[in-house]
Design a protein around this motif. Structure first.
Motif, PDB file in Angstrom:
ATOM      1  N   GLN A 116       0.700  -1.202   0.055  1.00 27.86           N
ATOM      2  CA  GLN A 116      -0.005  -0.014   0.082  1.00 27.86           C
ATOM      3  C   GLN A 116       0.632   1.249   0.310  1.00 27.86           C
ATOM      4  O   GLN A 116       1.288   1.311   0.947  1.00 27.86           O
ATOM      5  N   SER A 117       0.847   2.184  -1.173  1.00 26.97           N
ATOM      6  CA  SER A 117       1.585   3.481  -1.321  1.00 26.97           C
ATOM      7  C   SER A 117       0.286   4.421  -0.833  1.00 26.97           C
ATOM      8  O   SER A 117      -0.457   4.373  -0.233  1.00 26.97           O
ATOM      9  N   ARG A 129      15.829  -6.740  -5.881  1.00 25.52           N
ATOM     10  CA  ARG A 129      13.912  -7.140  -5.142  1.00 25.52           C
ATOM     11  C   ARG A 129      12.956  -5.840  -4.268  1.00 25.52           C
ATOM     12  O   ARG A 129      12.865  -5.580  -3.612  1.00 25.52           O
ATOM     13  N   THR A 130      14.158  -4.396  -5.134  1.00 23.47           N
ATOM     14  CA  THR A 130      13.893  -3.169  -4.991  1.00 23.47           C
ATOM     15  C   THR A 130      12.423  -3.066  -5.978  1.00 23.47           C
ATOM     16  O   THR A 130      12.705  -3.012  -6.533  1.00 23.47           O
ATOM     17  N   LEU A 131      11.009  -2.221  -5.196  1.00 25.80           N
ATOM     18  CA  LEU A 131      10.507  -1.829  -6.102  1.00 25.80           C
ATOM     19  C   LEU A 131       9.779  -0.726  -5.742  1.00 25.80           C
ATOM     20  O   LEU A 131       9.786   0.243  -4.595  1.00 25.80           O
ATOM     21  N   SER A 142      10.536   3.844  -2.864  1.00 26.55           N
ATOM     22  CA  SER A 142      10.197   2.632  -3.367  1.00 26.55           C
ATOM     23  C   SER A 142      10.292   1.608  -1.612  1.00 26.55           C
ATOM     24  O   SER A 142      10.120   1.909  -0.901  1.00 26.55           O
ATOM     25  N   ALA A 143      10.112  -0.379  -2.363  1.00 27.62           N
ATOM     26  CA  ALA A 143       9.543  -0.877  -1.286  1.00 27.62           C
ATOM     27  C   ALA A 143      10.523  -2.074  -1.656  1.00 27.62           C
ATOM     28  O   ALA A 143      10.725  -2.053  -2.844  1.00 27.62           O
ATOM     29  N   GLY A 148       7.553  -5.739   2.022  1.00 25.31           N
ATOM     30  CA  GLY A 148       8.270  -4.324   2.384  1.00 25.31           C
ATOM     31  C   GLY A 148       6.582  -3.109   2.677  1.00 25.31           C
ATOM     32  O   GLY A 148       5.635  -3.224   1.248  1.00 25.31           O
ATOM     33  N   GLU A 149       7.377  -2.102   3.233  1.00 26.60           N
ATOM     34  CA  GLU A 149       6.429  -1.282   2.843  1.00 26.60           C
ATOM     35  C   GLU A 149       7.080   0.114   2.248  1.00 26.60           C
ATOM     36  O   GLU A 149       8.115   0.070   2.166  1.00 26.60           O
TER      37      GLU A 149
END
Length: 194
Positions: A116-117, A129-131, A142-143, A148-149
């Protein structure tokens, strides 16, 4: 727009979706395009996965185009408006203007989780592994995948419509401008107008 992967640059296909629901495949060097099918609504996002193409329409329907067989089929309904798509191995990530990024099994469409952004997600980029997600307000978050948050990463001067990696930077497309921000610090390295 989406490009096929895994082939020499001269042989890559370019896929184009449109507001009239048509999906076309063509050669970006020659401009020769052919209709390969139509989605049920206006195309809002696409992502290539080898010979496969995943398409999201504005109502959140997800379609699969099999480049080997030429078949275009409905896959599932996302829980958001499918404003942005990105692949993560066997998962299809579906970003929406409601700020959600749903993780789905790319074969079955089964929902695997949600990030959730606090901001709408019209553009995404996965690196390792980073979005990274862009917003209509120029904020990039980034998450860490898979659960991740989101946290602040950087910003630019306009609504982010597309994101790609180039060397050690993220290239952000906004209406009329391109921004280069560093992967190491999220700072703007350069900007130029179109």
């Amino acid at each position: 727009l989406a490009g096929s992967s895994g082939a020499p640059a001269a042989a890559q296909d370019l896929y184009v979706g449109s507001s009239n629901t048509l999906i076309q495949r063509g050669n970006p060097a020659t401009g020769d395009f052919q209709v390969v099918g139509a989605s049920g609504g206006q195309v809002s996002s696409m992502v290539a996965d080898g010979q496969n193409l995943f398409i999201g329409d504005v109502s959140g329907r997800i379609y699969h185009y099999d480049g080997m067989s030429g078949a275009l089929s409905y896959l599932f309904d996302a829980a958001n408006d499918a404003a942005a798509l990105v692949m993560d191995g066997d998962e299809l990530l579906v970003g929406g203007t409601d700020g959600t990024v749903w993780r789905h099994d790319k074969s079955s469409g089964a929902a695997l989780g949600v990030l959730q952004s606090l901001l709408p997600v019209p553009a995404m980029l996965r690196l390792g592994r980073t979005l990274y997600v862009g917003s209509p307000f120029g904020v990039i978050q980034s998450a860490t995948l898979p659960n991740g948050e989101f946290s602040f990463f950087g910003s630019c001067g306009g609504p982010v419509g597309a994101m790609i990696q180039h060397d050690e930077e993220i290239i952000l497309a906004t209406p009329g401008s391109i921004y280069r921000i560093g992967l190491d610090d999220g700072a703007i390295h350069d900007t130029f107008g179109l």
